[in-house]
Design a protein around this motif. Structure first.
Motif, PDB file in Angstrom:
ATOM      1  N   LEU A 170      67.344 -15.581  -0.701  1.00 54.98           N
ATOM      2  CA  LEU A 170      66.477 -16.265   0.258  1.00 54.98           C
ATOM      3  C   LEU A 170      66.307 -17.706  -0.202  1.00 54.98           C
ATOM      4  N   LEU A 171      66.595 -18.650   0.691  1.00 53.71           N
ATOM      5  CA  LEU A 171      66.523 -20.067   0.360  1.00 53.71           C
ATOM      6  C   LEU A 171      65.407 -20.753   1.128  1.00 53.71           C
ATOM      7  N   PHE A 172      64.949 -21.889   0.620  1.00 55.96           N
ATOM      8  CA  PHE A 172      63.987 -22.724   1.341  1.00 55.96           C
ATOM      9  C   PHE A 172      64.659 -24.034   1.709  1.00 55.96           C
ATOM     10  N   ASP A 173      64.643 -24.349   3.003  1.00 58.02           N
ATOM     11  CA  ASP A 173      65.247 -25.577   3.519  1.00 58.02           C
ATOM     12  C   ASP A 173      64.187 -26.676   3.515  1.00 58.02           C
ATOM     13  N   TYR A 174      64.389 -27.703   2.619  1.00 60.33           N
ATOM     14  CA  TYR A 174      63.416 -28.785   2.512  1.00 60.33           C
ATOM     15  C   TYR A 174      63.348 -29.626   3.787  1.00 60.33           C
ATOM     16  N   LYS A 177      61.998 -27.343   6.606  1.00 56.79           N
ATOM     17  CA  LYS A 177      60.756 -26.718   6.139  1.00 56.79           C
ATOM     18  C   LYS A 177      60.642 -25.271   6.629  1.00 56.79           C
ATOM     19  N   GLU A 178      61.665 -24.503   6.267  1.00 56.90           N
ATOM     20  CA  GLU A 178      61.646 -23.090   6.651  1.00 56.90           C
ATOM     21  C   GLU A 178      62.455 -22.272   5.643  1.00 56.90           C
ATOM     22  N   PHE A 179      62.136 -20.979   5.620  1.00 57.29           N
ATOM     23  CA  PHE A 179      62.874 -20.067   4.747  1.00 57.29           C
ATOM     24  C   PHE A 179      64.106 -19.552   5.482  1.00 57.29           C
ATOM     25  N   LYS A 180      65.220 -19.493   4.746  1.00 50.62           N
ATOM     26  CA  LYS A 180      66.461 -19.048   5.364  1.00 50.62           C
ATOM     27  C   LYS A 180      67.145 -17.998   4.490  1.00 50.62           C
ATOM     28  N   TYR A 181      67.804 -17.092   5.157  1.00 49.45           N
ATOM     29  CA  TYR A 181      68.600 -16.090   4.456  1.00 49.45           C
ATOM     30  C   TYR A 181      69.969 -16.690   4.170  1.00 49.45           C
ATOM     31  N   ASN A 182      70.351 -16.657   2.919  1.00 50.94           N
ATOM     32  CA  ASN A 182      71.624 -17.254   2.513  1.00 50.94           C
ATOM     33  C   ASN A 182      72.776 -16.291   2.808  1.00 50.94           C
TER      34      ASN A 182
END
Length: 397
Positions: A170-174, A177-182
């Motif tokens: 699970l990544l955070f896109d700066y 500004k949202e959480f993303k599944y890699n």
């Protein structure tokens, strides 16, 4: 190849090293389901990014890392074998044409896939290069840094590596500004733990030996016999562990299942002496049935004769002419590798101290007695000497 020969070439696998030149790197991707070549690619090694070079160099060093007769094995090629790998490798080594070199390596891959299915996708990597070894030390007083005359050796190295599925993260896109599944679907090639490999030819005393190949196992004492016999077309080999087991069984066959520590220590001392007497020789000293007979007689084993030892070889390994590598059948003198197993505790002791251990009967029970020259320390506490035989002395009075 001995330990020194292997160490000399292994330490050259680093980027920007003028003593090692890698010409081509050839990667072959094998699909597990079909055991077929999915893709292959040849690239001049110099065109790789430094980060890629570092990964591969570390991988190649892994192939050449390990103890002889445990993880690394110098194998002799079989004779009169159809489609002999010795010839394929030699032709690949001498070929000046890239396409021809690739064809030779793909012939080896084809042999890897014959009658063999892998549990995961495999990447086979071949490199062809030149290893240079200075004949003399460089003149430290000279201003120039040129090497003296060098020995030049062409070689082929192969590394087999398994692939693994990428980790789910699970990544955070700066920015967003949202959480993303890699989501990554590309398999990862595990270059940190090659499952097999080889170096051709072997190098002994600064000379190439095309009649031998250095095989690298994935794990110590776990040989891939299909790879050794069917792919490399090399002769059968015994691991150090197997040599040790064979020797132990031969001794049991001659001396019986039970032996005292003094005699066992003498056996090890006799073999250490053989090793020391031959330490300047290029070849590792070996013991045939006559040598084993001599060792057992000198160690104090009773009722030993040539016929008895020869029959023991026949019984245990079905070959009275078999020769045991001396270094394989004794613990290393500097290591605490002798294990004394009891129901109460397991103890490790160095080989040279085995003579100070005795198994004795005391008060109707088996006891292990270790002779010491000074007070024993356990967890920082000095033990108080106990008079074990006081009870027996009191009863006599």
């Amino acid at each position: 190849m001995n330990k020194k020969d292997i160490a000399n070439i292994r330490k050259q696998f680093k980027i920007n090293n003028d003593l090692l030149k890698i010409n081509e790197i050839f990667n072959v991707y094998i699909i597990k389901e079909s055991s077929e070549v999915y893709h292959h690619q040849s690239t001049p090694f110099e065109l790789l990014e430094d980060e890629q070079k570092e990964l591969f160099m570390a991988n190649f060093k892994k192939v050449l890392t390990g103890q002889l007769d445990q993880k690394l094995f110098e194998l002799k090629f079989q004779r009169d074998v159809e489609d002999n790998s010795q010839l394929i490798l030699h032709q690949g080594l001498l070929s000046s044409d890239i396409e021809e070199w690739k064809e030779h390596m793909l012939r080896l891959v084809k042999k890897m896939l014959k009658d063999k299915k892998y549990e995961m996708d495999i990447v086979v990597t071949f490199i062809r290069g030149e290893y240079m070894k200075p004949k003399k030390r460089r003149n430290e007083e000279a201003e120039e840094s040129d090497r003296d005359t060098v020995y030049s050796h062409s070689f082929i190295l192969c590394s087999m590596n398994k692939t693994q599925d990428p980790k789910k993260e699970l990544l955070f896109d700066y920015v967003e500004k949202e959480f993303k599944y890699n989501i990554v679907v590309d398999p990862i090639i595990n270059l940190k733990a090659p499952i097999s490999g080889f170096l051709f030819p072997c190098f002994t005393d600064n000379a190439a030996d095309v009649n031998h190949i250095l095989y690298s196992a994935g794990k110590a004492n776990e040989l891939n016999y299909h790879f050794i016999e069917e792919v490399l077309n090399a002769e059968e080999i015994m691991t150090a562990q197997e040599d040790k087991i064979v020797f132990e069984e031969i001794v049991k066959n001659v001396a019986g299942e039970r032996i005292n520590t003094s005699t066992l220590s003498n056996v090890y001392d006799e073999i250490y002496q053989v090793i020391e007497e031959n330490e300047d020789e290029e070849e590792v000293p070996k013991l045939d049935y006559k040598d084993v007979e001599k060792v057992l007689k000198s160690s104090g084993v009773k009722d030993v004769d040539t016929e008895k030892v020869e029959n023991a070889f026949k019984t245990v390994i079905d070959d009275e002419k078999y020769e045991l590598k001396a270094s394989n059948i004794v613990p290393k003198p500097t290591s605490k590798s002798i294990k004394i197993k009891t129901k109460v505790a397991d103890i490790s002791i160095s080989p040279q101290d085995l003579r100070f251990v005795r198994q004795v009967q005391f008060d109707g029970k088996l006891s292990l007695m270790i002779e010491v020259e000074e007070s024993t320390i356990i967890e920082g506490f000095e033990l108080i000497p106990e008079v074990l035989f006081q009870k027996a002395d009191d009863e006599k009075e």
